[in-house]
Design a protein around this motif. Sequence first.
Motif, short mmCIF file in Angstrom:
data_model
loop_
_atom_site.label_atom_id
_atom_site.label_comp_id
_atom_site.label_asym_id
_atom_site.label_seq_id
_atom_site.Cartn_x
_atom_site.Cartn_y
_atom_site.Cartn_z
N ALA A 179 -35.00 67.49 -23.11
CA ALA A 179 -35.46 67.12 -24.37
C ALA A 179 -36.05 68.30 -24.83
O ALA A 179 -35.84 68.77 -26.25
CB ALA A 179 -36.59 66.16 -24.39
N ARG A 180 -36.83 69.11 -24.11
CA ARG A 180 -37.46 70.65 -24.80
C ARG A 180 -36.49 71.59 -24.83
O ARG A 180 -36.25 72.16 -26.10
CB ARG A 180 -38.32 71.36 -23.85
N ILE A 181 -35.40 71.67 -24.32
CA ILE A 181 -34.23 72.61 -24.36
C ILE A 181 -33.50 72.30 -25.62
O ILE A 181 -33.08 73.02 -26.25
CB ILE A 181 -33.37 72.62 -23.27
N LYS A 182 -32.98 70.99 -25.86
CA LYS A 182 -32.35 70.61 -27.09
C LYS A 182 -33.31 70.34 -28.23
O LYS A 182 -32.69 70.01 -29.46
CB LYS A 182 -31.36 69.23 -26.80
N GLY A 183 -34.40 70.45 -28.11
CA GLY A 183 -35.51 70.27 -29.28
C GLY A 183 -35.78 68.94 -29.82
O GLY A 183 -36.07 68.81 -30.97
N TYR A 184 -35.72 67.97 -28.89
CA TYR A 184 -35.96 66.62 -29.01
C TYR A 184 -37.43 66.44 -29.17
O TYR A 184 -38.17 66.79 -28.10
CB TYR A 184 -35.04 65.64 -28.31
N ASP A 185 -37.91 65.79 -30.14
CA ASP A 185 -39.21 65.23 -30.11
C ASP A 185 -39.43 63.84 -29.29
O ASP A 185 -40.50 63.78 -28.92
CB ASP A 185 -39.72 64.95 -31.59
N ILE A 186 -38.42 63.16 -29.73
CA ILE A 186 -38.50 61.66 -28.95
C ILE A 186 -37.26 61.35 -28.27
O ILE A 186 -36.10 61.79 -28.59
CB ILE A 186 -38.72 60.61 -30.15
N VAL A 187 -37.20 60.61 -27.05
CA VAL A 187 -36.01 60.33 -26.41
C VAL A 187 -36.35 59.02 -25.71
O VAL A 187 -37.26 58.71 -25.20
CB VAL A 187 -35.73 61.33 -25.01
N PHE A 188 -35.39 58.02 -26.32
CA PHE A 188 -35.59 56.59 -25.72
C PHE A 188 -34.51 56.12 -24.88
O PHE A 188 -33.47 56.96 -24.73
CB PHE A 188 -35.18 55.73 -27.02
N ASP A 189 -34.87 55.23 -23.97
CA ASP A 189 -33.81 54.74 -23.02
C ASP A 189 -32.93 54.18 -23.87
O ASP A 189 -33.05 53.32 -24.76
CB ASP A 189 -34.62 53.89 -22.18
#
Length: 150
Positions: free
Chosen positions: A118-128
Amino acid sequence: MSAMAEASDKIGVVNMSSIFQQLPERAAAAQKLENEFKERTAELQSMEHDLQTKIRHLQRDGLTMKPSERISMEQEVIQKREAFSNKVQIFDQDNRRRQIEERNKILDRIQNAVKKIARIKGYDIVFDQNTVAYAVQSKDITDDVLKQVQ
């Protein structure tokens, strides 16, 4: 409206259960637990067999035994049944606790990989993925996370 569009670009999804199922560590953990509890399982099986043998003997020969002999055998069966029941309960608790410990170790690895991707791809939120009704495939980081934990 553009703020919502920008925010949606920073939301990803991951299929945690799929990753968990595909990890070889899951099978290794199951084997480890089986080996860890092998002796106790054999002991419980032996106790159960002994108890069943005593119960069959009592049922078969109970009417022809002396009353004192029958009472003694009944008390022995009761004691063995209680001891067996207690050991089974303790075994189940220990086994369940260890399964949870091993599962949590694997889930921690997956969670750390999710955070890293998520940090590498720049995501602020990751949901299942199991909690999301719909997500475009381009937002799914499951394969990246799986590669990271393997």
